[in-house]
Scaffold this motif. Structure first.
Motif, PDB file in Angstrom:
ATOM      1  N   HIS A 242      38.661  44.779  41.284  1.00 38.81           N
ATOM      2  CA  HIS A 242      39.191  44.066  40.124  1.00 38.81           C
ATOM      3  C   HIS A 242      38.070  43.366  39.362  1.00 38.81           C
ATOM      4  O   HIS A 242      38.092  43.300  38.113  1.00 38.81           O
ATOM      5  CB  HIS A 242      40.238  43.051  40.596  1.00 38.81           C
ATOM      6  CG  HIS A 242      40.864  42.264  39.496  1.00 38.81           C
ATOM      7  ND1 HIS A 242      40.298  41.100  38.994  1.00 38.81           N
ATOM      8  CD2 HIS A 242      42.000  42.456  38.786  1.00 38.81           C
ATOM      9  CE1 HIS A 242      41.069  40.619  38.042  1.00 38.81           C
ATOM     10  NE2 HIS A 242      42.105  41.418  37.886  1.00 38.81           N
ATOM     11  N   ASP A 243      37.066  42.848  40.083  1.00 39.35           N
ATOM     12  CA  ASP A 243      35.961  42.146  39.429  1.00 39.35           C
ATOM     13  C   ASP A 243      35.115  43.102  38.593  1.00 39.35           C
ATOM     14  O   ASP A 243      34.671  42.749  37.492  1.00 39.35           O
ATOM     15  CB  ASP A 243      35.096  41.449  40.482  1.00 39.35           C
ATOM     16  CG  ASP A 243      35.896  40.441  41.291  1.00 39.35           C
ATOM     17  OD1 ASP A 243      36.537  39.569  40.681  1.00 39.35           O
ATOM     18  OD2 ASP A 243      35.909  40.541  42.535  1.00 39.35           O
TER      19      ASP A 243
ATOM     20  N   CYS B 276      39.000  36.842  42.930  1.00 42.67           N
ATOM     21  CA  CYS B 276      40.409  36.593  43.237  1.00 42.67           C
ATOM     22  C   CYS B 276      40.586  35.900  44.583  1.00 42.67           C
ATOM     23  O   CYS B 276      41.549  35.153  44.763  1.00 42.67           O
ATOM     24  CB  CYS B 276      41.192  37.909  43.278  1.00 42.67           C
ATOM     25  SG  CYS B 276      41.139  38.876  41.763  1.00 42.67           S
ATOM     26  N   ASP B 277      39.697  36.173  45.519  1.00 38.89           N
ATOM     27  CA  ASP B 277      39.917  35.792  46.919  1.00 38.89           C
ATOM     28  C   ASP B 277      39.013  34.660  47.359  1.00 38.89           C
ATOM     29  O   ASP B 277      37.818  34.653  47.047  1.00 38.89           O
ATOM     30  CB  ASP B 277      39.645  36.985  47.841  1.00 38.89           C
ATOM     31  CG  ASP B 277      40.569  38.159  47.580  1.00 38.89           C
ATOM     32  OD1 ASP B 277      41.536  37.987  46.825  1.00 38.89           O
ATOM     33  OD2 ASP B 277      40.327  39.242  48.143  1.00 38.89           O
TER      34      ASP B 277
ATOM     35  N   ALA C 271      46.109  34.711  45.289  1.00 42.90           N
ATOM     36  CA  ALA C 271      45.513  34.934  43.977  1.00 42.90           C
ATOM     37  C   ALA C 271      46.511  35.126  42.849  1.00 42.90           C
ATOM     38  O   ALA C 271      46.131  35.067  41.676  1.00 42.90           O
ATOM     39  CB  ALA C 271      44.596  36.156  44.037  1.00 42.90           C
TER      40      ALA C 271
ATOM     41  N   LEU D 138      46.346  37.203  37.769  1.00 41.96           N
ATOM     42  CA  LEU D 138      45.521  36.924  38.936  1.00 41.96           C
ATOM     43  C   LEU D 138      44.449  35.918  38.541  1.00 41.96           C
ATOM     44  O   LEU D 138      44.049  35.842  37.375  1.00 41.96           O
ATOM     45  CB  LEU D 138      44.840  38.204  39.446  1.00 41.96           C
ATOM     46  CG  LEU D 138      45.716  39.316  39.988  1.00 41.96           C
ATOM     47  CD1 LEU D 138      44.831  40.470  40.455  1.00 41.96           C
ATOM     48  CD2 LEU D 138      46.583  38.829  41.122  1.00 41.96           C
TER      49      LEU D 138
ATOM     50  N   SER E  14      40.997  34.769  37.701  1.00 42.30           N
ATOM     51  CA  SER E  14      39.931  35.463  36.966  1.00 42.30           C
ATOM     52  C   SER E  14      40.466  36.320  35.833  1.00 42.30           C
ATOM     53  O   SER E  14      39.687  37.006  35.158  1.00 42.30           O
ATOM     54  CB  SER E  14      39.012  36.306  37.875  1.00 42.30           C
ATOM     55  OG  SER E  14      39.616  37.519  38.266  1.00 42.30           O
ATOM     56  N   GLU E  15      41.778  36.287  35.574  1.00 49.51           N
ATOM     57  CA  GLU E  15      42.318  36.968  34.394  1.00 49.51           C
ATOM     58  C   GLU E  15      42.619  35.969  33.280  1.00 49.51           C
ATOM     59  O   GLU E  15      42.177  36.126  32.147  1.00 49.51           O
ATOM     60  CB  GLU E  15      43.589  37.734  34.752  1.00 49.51           C
ATOM     61  CG  GLU E  15      43.340  38.943  35.628  1.00 49.51           C
ATOM     62  CD  GLU E  15      44.598  39.696  35.963  1.00 49.51           C
ATOM     63  OE1 GLU E  15      44.480  40.818  36.494  1.00 49.51           O
ATOM     64  OE2 GLU E  15      45.716  39.186  35.721  1.00 49.51           O
TER      65      GLU E  15
ATOM     66  N   GLY F 130      38.145  32.125  38.314  1.00 48.88           N
ATOM     67  CA  GLY F 130      38.352  32.648  39.656  1.00 48.88           C
ATOM     68  C   GLY F 130      37.565  31.931  40.737  1.00 48.88           C
ATOM     69  O   GLY F 130      37.126  30.787  40.573  1.00 48.88           O
TER      70      GLY F 130
ATOM     71  N   THR G  75      43.635  39.828  48.594  1.00 54.11           N
ATOM     72  CA  THR G  75      43.845  40.948  47.669  1.00 54.11           C
ATOM     73  C   THR G  75      43.927  42.271  48.418  1.00 54.11           C
ATOM     74  O   THR G  75      44.998  42.850  48.548  1.00 54.11           O
ATOM     75  CB  THR G  75      42.743  40.986  46.593  1.00 54.11           C
ATOM     76  OG1 THR G  75      42.799  39.787  45.814  1.00 54.11           O
ATOM     77  CG2 THR G  75      42.940  42.171  45.653  1.00 54.11           C
TER      78      THR G  75
END
Length: 322
Positions: free
Chosen positions: A45-46, A66-67, A82, A102, A104-105, A109, A139
């Motif tokens: 995702h990153d 996220c984590d 997350a 999530l 970081s969206e 994050g 995640t």
């Protein structure tokens, strides 16, 4: 505070927008709190964020990640869920909230010294798990847990094919499935990664697209277009594909005649709920199953971890420690 952020996006060169340096301290609005991060893990995702997928330009720069596992303001050891959503909007499942996001969206994050999160997103960390191990779970491992134990509809003893052998979700599926009593098969592009998957607990490993000794009860699909035809052909009549990603493309031929003639099921799965994360932590505590960690790096060396993921040079999770 020190943090790793997406300053800009570049579809072809995602690392071009990766920046590490000082960022403002997080602010916790009402109902939120701040967690001091002890360990955070990297997800695809990153990289997708750095490519511009799922992020609007007005959100940049934004702290990635996220984590995380860490310590809350009261000194409790916690794991961060997350998914930022309203459980009421999804009938008790925050992943069904159409406005969910999530970390970081929409909000900064976890690849930082501190992160602000809703209080309801904190889950107690079992003492038996290290911060590094716990940071791998929210995640990739939660995604795998939901795929296997919620969406697949299987009983212990069933045979499961995992498309891919080395990523965070794939290694989690193997470890969790083995502990849950399933027979786990995997596919992998390299002989080395297939061998490591067997060491991790897979009962057998095959080359991509290989004809299997028998058809399987379920396929765990995160690759998408490159493996879709093989996934369909590998299922027994009445079998099920659980899809949680499509890293190679999302528009493969559907082969609908095979789907209806063999009465196959295709089920989508995204992340997991806070309650499922709590059960995953208990499962790991009770069974002794632990995440496969490829490497642990200080956060200041995050670029090395991002580059390894971008090249596919990993087996398991990459963890950063602030």
């Amino acid at each position: 505070m020190f943090a790793v952020s997406a300053a800009r996006t570049d579809e072809k060169d995602p690392l071009a927008g990766l920046e590490a340096g000082e960022r403002p301290e997080p602010e916790a609005p009402e109902g939120w709190t701040t967690v001091t991060v002890r360990a955070a893990s990297l997800n695809h995702h990153d990289l997708w964020t750095l490519r511009g997928v799922g992020i609007s330009q007005d959100r940049l720069p934004i702290v990635l990640g996220c984590d995380a596992a860490g310590v809350d303001e009261d000194g409790n050891e916690v794991v961060v869920h997350a998914v930022i959503g309203d459980p009421a909007a999804g009938g008790g499942d925050e992943t069904l909230d159409p406005r969910r996001s999530l970390l970081s969206e929409r909000y900064d994050g976890t690849l930082a010294e501190r992160v602000a999160v809703p209080r309801r997103n904190l889950v107690p960390k079992p003492a038996a798990l290290s911060f590094e191990e716990a940071a791998c779970l929210p995640t990739a491992w939660l995604t795998a847990y939901r795929m296997l134990f919620d969406k697949a509809g299987l009983e212990p003893g069933a045979t499961v094919l995992v498309q891919g052998a080395s990523g965070g979700v794939a290694t989690a599926l193997v470890a969790l499935g083995r502990a849950g009593g399933y027979r786990m098969w995997v596919t992998g592009r390299s002989e080395e990664k297939r061998a490591r998957a067997v060491e991790l607990g897979a009962d057998a490993a095959f080359e991509p697209g290989a004809r299997l000794p028998e058809r399987v009860d379920a396929v765990m699909e995160t690759v998408g277009q490159a493996t879709w035809a093989h996934s369909l052909k590998s299922l027994r009549p009445g079998g099920r594909i659980v899809v949680s990603g499509a890293t190679s493309g999302s528009v493969p031929p559907a082969d609908l005649s095979r789907v209806f003639f063999l009465q196959l099921s295709v089920v989508g799965s995204t992340m997991g709920t806070r309650d499922q994360l709590a059960r995953l932590l208990t499962f790991c505590e009770q069974t002794g199953v632990r995440p496969e960690i490829d490497r642990v790096l200080p956060l200041v060396e995050a670029r090395e971890g991002f580059a390894a993921m971008d090249r596919g040079e990993l087996f398991g999770k990459i963890v950063f420690t602030p």
